[in-house]
Design a protein around this motif. Structure first.
Motif, mmCIF file in Angstrom:
data_model
loop_
_atom_site.group_PDB
_atom_site.id
_atom_site.type_symbol
_atom_site.label_atom_id
_atom_site.label_comp_id
_atom_site.label_asym_id
_atom_site.label_seq_id
_atom_site.Cartn_x
_atom_site.Cartn_y
_atom_site.Cartn_z
ATOM 1 N N PRO A 240 41.572 17.352 37.372
ATOM 2 C CA PRO A 240 40.723 17.773 38.501
ATOM 3 C C PRO A 240 40.455 16.602 39.433
ATOM 4 C CG PRO A 240 39.841 18.592 36.423
ATOM 5 C CD PRO A 240 40.941 17.643 36.065
ATOM 6 N N MET A 241 40.598 16.803 40.721
ATOM 7 C CA MET A 241 40.506 15.721 41.701
ATOM 8 C C MET A 241 39.076 15.488 42.187
ATOM 9 S SD MET A 241 43.826 17.149 43.748
ATOM 10 C CE MET A 241 43.651 16.143 45.195
ATOM 11 N N TYR A 242 38.100 16.113 41.536
ATOM 12 C CA TYR A 242 36.741 16.099 42.060
ATOM 13 C C TYR A 242 35.842 15.035 41.441
ATOM 14 C CZ TYR A 242 38.408 20.576 43.753
ATOM 15 O OH TYR A 242 39.147 21.551 44.366
ATOM 16 N N HIS A 243 36.243 14.460 40.320
ATOM 17 C CA HIS A 243 35.392 13.459 39.680
ATOM 18 C C HIS A 243 36.193 12.729 38.609
ATOM 19 C CE1 HIS A 243 34.775 15.753 35.883
ATOM 20 N NE2 HIS A 243 34.982 16.778 36.668
ATOM 21 N N ASP A 244 35.587 11.667 38.089
ATOM 22 C CA ASP A 244 36.123 10.929 36.947
ATOM 23 C C ASP A 244 37.572 10.510 37.158
ATOM 24 O OD1 ASP A 244 33.696 11.034 35.707
ATOM 25 O OD2 ASP A 244 34.267 12.382 34.099
ATOM 26 N N CYS A 245 38.385 10.670 36.108
ATOM 27 C CA CYS A 245 39.730 10.111 36.111
ATOM 28 C C CYS A 245 40.611 10.704 37.207
ATOM 29 C CB CYS A 245 40.374 10.328 34.738
ATOM 30 S SG CYS A 245 41.834 9.316 34.435
ATOM 31 N N GLY A 246 40.497 12.012 37.450
ATOM 32 C CA GLY A 246 41.311 12.628 38.484
ATOM 33 C C GLY A 246 41.042 12.052 39.860
ATOM 34 N N ASN A 356 30.250 4.430 34.935
ATOM 35 C CA ASN A 356 30.935 3.171 35.255
ATOM 36 C C ASN A 356 32.078 3.449 36.228
ATOM 37 O OD1 ASN A 356 31.072 0.214 34.552
ATOM 38 N ND2 ASN A 356 33.179 0.775 34.013
ATOM 39 N N CYS A 357 31.873 4.365 37.137
ATOM 40 C CA CYS A 357 32.876 4.895 38.072
ATOM 41 C C CYS A 357 33.886 5.745 37.320
ATOM 42 C CB CYS A 357 33.571 3.785 38.862
ATOM 43 S SG CYS A 357 32.502 2.974 40.049
ATOM 44 N N THR A 358 34.572 5.190 36.365
ATOM 45 C CA THR A 358 35.428 5.909 35.415
ATOM 46 C C THR A 358 35.946 4.964 34.353
ATOM 47 O OG1 THR A 358 36.155 7.653 36.946
ATOM 48 C CG2 THR A 358 37.538 7.241 35.056
ATOM 49 N N PHE A 359 36.778 4.017 34.762
ATOM 50 C CA PHE A 359 37.498 3.177 33.804
ATOM 51 C C PHE A 359 36.584 2.125 33.170
ATOM 52 C CE2 PHE A 359 39.951 -0.693 32.876
ATOM 53 C CZ PHE A 359 40.901 -0.184 31.995
ATOM 54 N N VAL A 360 36.734 1.950 31.841
ATOM 55 C CA VAL A 360 36.074 0.860 31.129
ATOM 56 C C VAL A 360 37.103 -0.047 30.478
ATOM 57 C CG1 VAL A 360 34.544 0.226 29.216
ATOM 58 C CG2 VAL A 360 33.925 2.114 30.723
ATOM 59 N N SER A 361 38.022 0.532 29.701
ATOM 60 C CA SER A 361 38.957 -0.323 28.968
ATOM 61 C C SER A 361 40.162 0.473 28.494
ATOM 62 C CB SER A 361 38.258 -0.942 27.750
ATOM 63 O OG SER A 361 37.882 0.084 26.830
ATOM 64 N N THR A 362 41.199 -0.255 28.084
ATOM 65 C CA THR A 362 42.359 0.326 27.428
ATOM 66 C C THR A 362 42.883 -0.674 26.413
ATOM 67 O OG1 THR A 362 44.567 1.287 27.719
ATOM 68 C CG2 THR A 362 43.983 -0.544 29.157
ATOM 69 N N SER A 363 43.543 -0.167 25.389
ATOM 70 C CA SER A 363 44.149 -1.054 24.397
ATOM 71 C C SER A 363 45.664 -1.086 24.555
ATOM 72 C CB SER A 363 43.792 -0.593 22.979
ATOM 73 O OG SER A 363 44.195 0.750 22.782
#
Length: 636
Positions: A240-246, A356-363
């Motif tokens: 979805p382009m309306y919030h978070d990752c999208g 946190n807008c969206t992104f925090v971390s990745t491994s």
């Protein structure tokens, strides 16, 4: 902050929109596709349309100019009710350039049926954000006007719709502005709120998060570096382009100078093979998906169907969101699609949240270096979960991530003190990406966005994520284990995360053959001494229709009994009630997350009557995990 750009002569910009005219004026990028919209036609062949960097920049400049000529001023709030597509992309970026506060919302059907969740959310948005205007396409605006004129009701949704100015997208595309002079940029400043992003609603009623333009720019720059995105990257997204990752991946595309191929969530859910086809046809290097996507595509991906071939060898980042992230589902996906070129090292378990807008971390990079090139078995695991970050080994309980100015702590939610490695606690995040707070919720904003460690008043403020995590091993991998609000409290003071119960429920042979993966909700039954209810959707039983052939009652009994036994064997938790429901009955967010809190509310309100129940079985324990009395009601 250190700058991670690939070209030293191309400095970081304070807001995302300032990257767009830079790319658009570079000869090599003017005709380069920025966004591609893929629509699945009845022949099951994606039909696409394209916006180049130059076209997008010109359109954004034209629309932003027109918005400010329609009695709107910088700082005004505007609700965006456009359907998924390139027009929505243009409007979102145009609002930032005009200095407006955008509130993207999934447009509910203009009939505004009261049972529609999107209808309720629109009422919430209009009441809380008090927008000056709303933007939608002409047909939608006409339908709204017809709806409001057909009723004399001045309260509720009709009253809210009458109070705001309605702007048709057709009105915004009639002016041409040639100036691309970024030295005269009058859009959002870094400290201006440019977006009100609603939380997903996975753990509670969606809340309005205030996102500044500078926080968003920092967030996508950090994500760009974490995933190694660049102008040669090709992203495929159906989120979805309306919030978070999208929404973040729209911004991430522009900051990276990449190309993003978009399609709708409905298109993917209707035909999951569409996602595989877009990756193959566009030679995608990156794609973000919720964790439930992988088992869904394994089951319904239709690899042997269709005329186009599936080739996944170009993927560098298969970004998995919606924690917790189970190793088994990823292994199953890799096993099925390895022969189609999928490299296990592209798997990118990630963590983020709207606050946190969206992104925090990745491994991702860490798992690539620790595992064999084609061996996902070597991934570090904790309770069958994959990690979402690796914390700084020089600190006992934090990740300093100095280049990005990010700090992650695991904290005791009661004492506000960091916990030792191996002890579960609440995840706290301090970062320039932290949002500014919740709209008109000052007390909750102080509690969530201004958290401080005990006896460390001079330390930076943290965002309390409400998620639980644990740091394990010498390499200090962070595992996101669940959500505090979802925790089920059992008798004797024991606590359990519901996703472990749900995973055990699905793991039975009958469960895998009968239940929908990712469509099970477990929650505690209030006032029943720590008893647990499990609600599970059945395959082949469509809401509102006859569905597939009826499953025999005997099989459904076996499924219910198997769930109780499997949960007891795996988690030592006694299930007191199993409810099997039709497909689509459980409440979910727009990205497919199960809303356990809403499922529990429905259960407590109606005892399961709101679930389109196929079978309900209650159990009475007789001192043994396998001695119980089934009490059955069935709609079959």
């Amino acid at each position: 902050m250190k700058h991670e750009n690939y070209d030293l002569y191309f400095p970081d910009q304070p807001v995302v929109d300032l990257y767009l005219p830079i790319w658009a004026n570079l000869p090599a990028f003017r005709a380069k596709p920025a966004f591609v919209w893929a629509e699945d036609d009845p022949a099951r062949t994606p039909v696409s349309s394209t916006l180049t960097y130059e076209q997008l920049n010109t359109s954004v400049q034209n629309i932003s100019t027109q918005l400010l000529q329609l009695q709107l001023q910088k700082g005004d709030t505007v609700v965006i009710l456009c359907p998924p597509g390139l027009e929505l992309v243009e409007i979102i970026f145009a609002c930032q350039r005009a200095g407006l506060i955008a509130v993207p919302v999934v447009p509910p059907h203009p009939s505004f049926a009261t049972h529609n969740n999107h209808h309720h959310h629109l009422v919430r948005v209009l009441s809380q954000t008090k927008p000056k205007a709303a933007i939608a396409n002409r047909n939608y605006v006409n339908a709204l006007r017809a709806h409001t004129s057909s009723t004399n009701n001045s309260h509720g949704l009709p009253g809210l719709l009458r109070k705001i100015k309605w702007i048709s997208t057709d009105e915004l595309k009639g002016v041409t502005v040639k100036s691309n002079d970024i030295s005269r940029y009058n859009g959002c400043n870094a400290h201006d709120v440019y977006l009100i992003q609603y939380t997903s609603g996975a753990t509670s009623v969606p809340k309005p998060v205030l996102v500044t333009a500078g926080a968003a720019a920092h967030n996508v720059r950090v994500a760009r570096k974490a995933y190694d995105l660049h102008p040669n990257s090709v992203i495929v997204s159906w989120l979805p382009m309306y919030h978070d990752c999208g929404l973040m991946f729209l911004l991430l595309t522009i900051v990276s100078g990449a190309t993003c191929v978009l399609t709708s969530p409905a298109g993917f859910l209707n035909r999951p093979r569409l996602w595989l086809e877009l990756i193959s046809d566009h030679r995608a290097t990156c794609t973000p998906v919720p964790s439930f996507t992988l088992p869904l595509v394994v089951r319904r991906g239709g690899v042997s169907e269709g005329t186009s071939s599936i080739t996944l060898g170009t993927l560098k980042n298969l970004i998995i969101i919606n924690e917790p992230i189970y190793k088994d589902s990823i292994e199953g996906f890799v096993k099925v699609f390895g022969p189609f070129g999928l490299n296990p090292t592209c798997v990118s378990p990630s963590y983020g949240l709207a606050e946190n807008c969206t992104f925090v971390s990745t491994s991702w990079r860490l798992l690539c270096s620790s595992s064999g090139e084609n061996d996902i078995i070597n991934f570090p695991i904790f309770k069958n979960l994959l990690p979402s970050a690796k914390l700084d080994s020089s600190s006992s309980s934090s990740s300093s991530m100095e280049e990005e100015e990010i700090e992650i702590l695991i904290v005791d939610e009661e004492t506000h003190e960091p916990v030792s490695d191996g002890v579960e606690g609440e995840i706290w995040v301090s970062s320039p990406s932290n949002a500014a707070g919740y709209l008109d919720h000052p007390s909750l904003t102080r509690e969530i966005f201004n958290a401080r460690l005990r006896n460390k008043a001079a330390a930076p403020c943290f965002v309390r994520t409400g998620d639980t995590g644990v740091v394990v091993g010498e390499e200090r991998y962070l595992y996101v284990t669940g959500r505090i609000s979802d925790i089920i409290k059992l008798s004797g003071g024991r606590e359990v995360h519901p996703h472990f119960i749900e995973t055990a429920a699905y793991s039975t042979t009958c469960g895998r053959n009968t239940l929908r993966p990712g469509c099970i909700a477990a929650f505690g039954i209030s006032g029943d001494g720590g008893s647990v209810a499990v609600v599970a959707e059945l395959q082949g039983r469509r809401r509102g229709g006859s569905g597939a052939a009826a499953v025999e009652v005997k099989v459904l009994r076996e499924v219910c009994e198997g769930i109780k036994v499997a949960v007891m064997d795996a988690e030592r938790v006694s299930v007191g009630l199993v409810i099997l429901v039709e497909s689509g009955s459980l409440p979910k967010t727009s990205s497919g997350k199960i809303q356990r809190w809403a499922a529990k509310y429905r259960f407590e309100r109606g005892g399961g009557a709101d679930f389109n129940v196929v079978m309900k079985m209650a159990f009475e324990s007789k001192h043994s995990t396998r001695n119980y009395l089934p009490l059955i009601s069935s709609s079959l």
